[in-house]
Design an enzyme around this catalytic site. Structure first.
Site, short mmCIF file in Angstrom:
data_model
loop_
_atom_site.label_atom_id
_atom_site.label_comp_id
_atom_site.label_asym_id
_atom_site.label_seq_id
_atom_site.Cartn_x
_atom_site.Cartn_y
_atom_site.Cartn_z
N ASP A 184 11.55 5.95 -10.17
CA ASP A 184 12.86 5.79 -9.53
C ASP A 184 13.05 4.35 -9.07
O ASP A 184 12.41 3.91 -8.13
CB ASP A 184 12.96 6.73 -8.33
N LYS A 229 6.83 6.67 -2.49
CA LYS A 229 6.51 5.28 -2.87
C LYS A 229 5.19 4.88 -2.22
O LYS A 229 4.93 5.19 -1.06
CB LYS A 229 7.63 4.36 -2.37
N HIS A 283 24.61 4.69 -6.36
CA HIS A 283 23.65 4.53 -5.26
C HIS A 283 24.19 5.04 -3.91
O HIS A 283 23.47 5.73 -3.18
CB HIS A 283 23.24 3.05 -5.16
N TYR A 323 17.13 -2.96 -6.05
CA TYR A 323 15.72 -3.16 -5.66
C TYR A 323 15.16 -4.46 -6.25
O TYR A 323 14.12 -4.93 -5.82
CB TYR A 323 14.83 -1.99 -6.12
N ARG A 341 -3.42 5.98 -2.39
CA ARG A 341 -2.28 6.83 -1.98
C ARG A 341 -1.46 7.27 -3.19
O ARG A 341 -0.94 8.38 -3.22
CB ARG A 341 -1.39 6.07 -1.01
N LYS A 348 19.92 3.02 -10.55
CA LYS A 348 21.14 3.28 -9.77
C LYS A 348 22.07 2.08 -9.81
O LYS A 348 21.60 0.93 -9.78
CB LYS A 348 20.78 3.58 -8.30
N VAL A 382 2.27 1.32 -2.66
CA VAL A 382 1.65 0.25 -3.46
C VAL A 382 0.13 0.32 -3.34
O VAL A 382 -0.57 -0.56 -3.83
CB VAL A 382 2.16 -1.15 -3.01
N ILE A 387 10.09 11.60 -4.65
CA ILE A 387 9.73 10.32 -5.27
C ILE A 387 9.01 9.44 -4.25
O ILE A 387 9.51 8.38 -3.86
CB ILE A 387 11.00 9.61 -5.81
N ASN A 420 -0.84 11.15 -3.68
CA ASN A 420 0.50 11.73 -3.63
C ASN A 420 0.85 12.57 -4.86
O ASN A 420 1.79 13.37 -4.80
CB ASN A 420 1.55 10.62 -3.45
N1 LIG Z 1 18.91 6.37 -2.86
C1 LIG Z 1 18.63 5.70 -1.78
O1 LIG Z 1 19.50 5.21 -1.06
C2 LIG Z 1 17.19 5.50 -1.42
C3 LIG Z 1 16.85 4.99 -0.14
C4 LIG Z 1 15.49 4.86 0.17
C5 LIG Z 1 14.53 5.20 -0.76
N2 LIG Z 1 14.89 5.66 -2.00
C6 LIG Z 1 13.90 6.02 -3.03
O2 LIG Z 1 12.92 6.89 -2.44
C7 LIG Z 1 11.62 6.33 -2.62
C8 LIG Z 1 10.70 6.75 -1.50
O3 LIG Z 1 11.25 6.42 -0.25
P1 LIG Z 1 10.61 5.32 0.72
O4 LIG Z 1 10.00 4.26 -0.09
O5 LIG Z 1 11.66 4.94 1.69
O6 LIG Z 1 9.56 6.11 1.60
P2 LIG Z 1 8.38 7.18 1.43
O7 LIG Z 1 8.01 7.41 0.02
O8 LIG Z 1 8.77 8.33 2.29
O9 LIG Z 1 7.19 6.42 2.19
C9 LIG Z 1 6.68 5.22 1.70
C10 LIG Z 1 5.81 4.60 2.80
O10 LIG Z 1 4.75 5.50 3.13
C11 LIG Z 1 3.50 4.90 2.86
N3 LIG Z 1 2.70 5.93 2.18
C12 LIG Z 1 2.87 6.39 0.91
N4 LIG Z 1 1.96 7.34 0.62
C13 LIG Z 1 1.21 7.48 1.72
C14 LIG Z 1 0.09 8.31 2.03
N5 LIG Z 1 -0.41 9.15 1.13
N6 LIG Z 1 -0.46 8.20 3.26
C15 LIG Z 1 0.04 7.33 4.17
N7 LIG Z 1 1.11 6.54 3.95
C16 LIG Z 1 1.67 6.60 2.72
C17 LIG Z 1 3.77 3.70 1.96
O11 LIG Z 1 2.85 2.67 2.24
P3 LIG Z 1 2.18 1.74 1.10
O12 LIG Z 1 3.20 1.46 0.04
O13 LIG Z 1 1.80 0.52 1.90
O14 LIG Z 1 0.99 2.50 0.58
C18 LIG Z 1 5.17 3.30 2.39
O15 LIG Z 1 5.13 2.49 3.54
C19 LIG Z 1 11.92 4.82 -2.67
O16 LIG Z 1 10.84 4.06 -3.16
C20 LIG Z 1 13.13 4.81 -3.55
O17 LIG Z 1 12.75 4.97 -4.91
C21 LIG Z 1 16.21 5.82 -2.33
#
Ligand SMILES: NC(=O)c1ccc[n+]([C@@H]2O[C@H](COP(=O)([O-])OP(=O)(O)OC[C@H]3O[C@@H](n4cnc5c(N)ncnc54)[C@H](OP(=O)(O)O)[C@@H]3O)[C@@H](O)[C@H]2O)c1
Length: 275
Positions: free
Chosen positions: A46, A232, A109, A51, A238, A76, A234, A230, A242
């Site tokens: 995604d 995220k 988006h 981005y 993790r 998007k 890096v 989805i 995940n």
């Molecule tokens: N449509 C929209 O408007 C919109 C808005 C926001 C996001 N998104 C999409 O949704 C995706 C996911 O959302 P998000 O990136 O906001 O947040 P998320 O996936 O809920 O959380 C990501 C964060 O959690 C950490 N993390 C990931 N796996 C972990 C684990 N197993 N244990 C502990 N910490 C962990 C990551 O750290 P590290 O990376 O440092 O490991 C990162 O800081 C985005 O990448 C994007 O593709 C879409």
């Protein structure tokens, strides 16, 4: 390697229920992160024009050796590109940056309601779908009112609405609205962006009970509700953790304990306010 089950979208296209998000991953790092995810077994990625990492994502895809038909790529359209002609141009730019000749899912988006252009934008999406340049079209951050207006003016029911959704923002009304209309709910920030949610004592206790991590429990909760997720990361460990969420099941008591955590609390912006 875990096998991710598909969700069947309303036009019959199969989308992996769990994919890899790349928001806030700089282009140079996206290549490594996406390569690590593909290696770990993810087949859905995604990204989004805004981005700034469609090129790095595309390089990882090209170098992965994974057949294109085994991948599911979402991107998007950004708010400033909304409008019929500008959408078609924005799509061409995304496709060229990704180095692909089609995308699997194209999303608006944000509705950006102050501009009043999401209906024209979606009509361009319908053309992209008819032309075979996208396999499915949908939206992101649309409230039921936006969807109502969109569906009154257009013919293709969105396949997906990608919205903020995690244990503190469970989106009961939106999920029910989507389910009644055949729109799949995709959860963004499924882990609550890694802030706070993963330390909630009830979630930590469920994780301990199953010998899993808090992140795995939260992802499992989404999957059992039927959400597309989805997450995220890096961090290679993790990224693997995940996707390793298909070997255990939360019981009714676990699900009820997580349901009780809803606070209707957003981490991100309200869809009415982003323009
Ligand atoms: N449509 C929209 O408007 C919109 C808005 C926001 C996001 N998104 C999409 O949704 C995706 C996911 O959302 P998000 O990136 O906001 O947040 P998320 O996936 O809920 O959380 C990501 C964060 O959690 C950490 N993390 C990931 N796996 C972990 C684990 N197993 N244990 C502990 N910490 C962990 C990551 O750290 P590290 O990376 O440092 O490991 C990162 O800081 C985005 O990448 C994007 O593709 C879409």
């Amino acid at each position: 390697m875990s096998k991710v089950p598909p969700i069947i979208l309303n036009n019959g296209v199969e989308m992996p229920q769990l994919g890899f998000g790349v928001w806030q991953v700089p282009d140079a790092e996206a290549e490594t992160a996406v390569a690590t995810a593909l290696e770990a077994g993810y087949r859905s990625i995604d990204t989004a024009a805004v981005y700034g990492n469609e090129e790095g994502t595309g390089r990882a895809i090209a170098d992965s050796g994974v057949p294109r038909e085994d991948l599911f790529v979402t991107t998007k359209l950004w708010n400033s590109d909304q409008g019929y002609d500008s959408t078609l141009r924005g799509f061409d730019t995304s496709l060229s940056k990704l180095g692909l000749d089609y995308v699997d899912l194209y999303l608006i988006h944000w509705p950006a309601p102050a501009h009043g252009r999401y209906v024209d934008t979606y009509k361009a999406f319908e053309k992209l779908l008819a032309d075979g340049r996208v396999r499915a079209i949908g939206v992101s951050n649309f409230l039921p009112d936006h969807l109502e207006h969109l569906m009154a003016e257009t013919s293709v029911v969105p396949a997906v609405n990608q919205i903020e959704l995690h244990p503190h923002l469970q989106q009961h009304t939106a999920r029910e609205y989507h389910a009644e209309r055949g729109i799949a709910t995709e959860a963004w920030s499924p882990l609550g962006s890694g802030k706070g949610i993963l330390e909630i004592p009830a979630i930590v206790a469920i994780a301990r009970k199953h010998g899993r991590t808090a992140a795995q429990v939260v992802l499992r909760w989404h999957l059992q509700l039927g959400n597309i997720v989805i997450p995220k990361s890096v961090t290679p460990s993790r990224i693997e953790e995940n996707i390793d969420v298909f070997g255990f099941t939360l019981d009714a008591e676990d699900l009820a304990a997580i349901s009780a955590l809803n606070e209707d609390r957003r981490l991100g912006s309200h869809p009415a306010d982003v323009n």
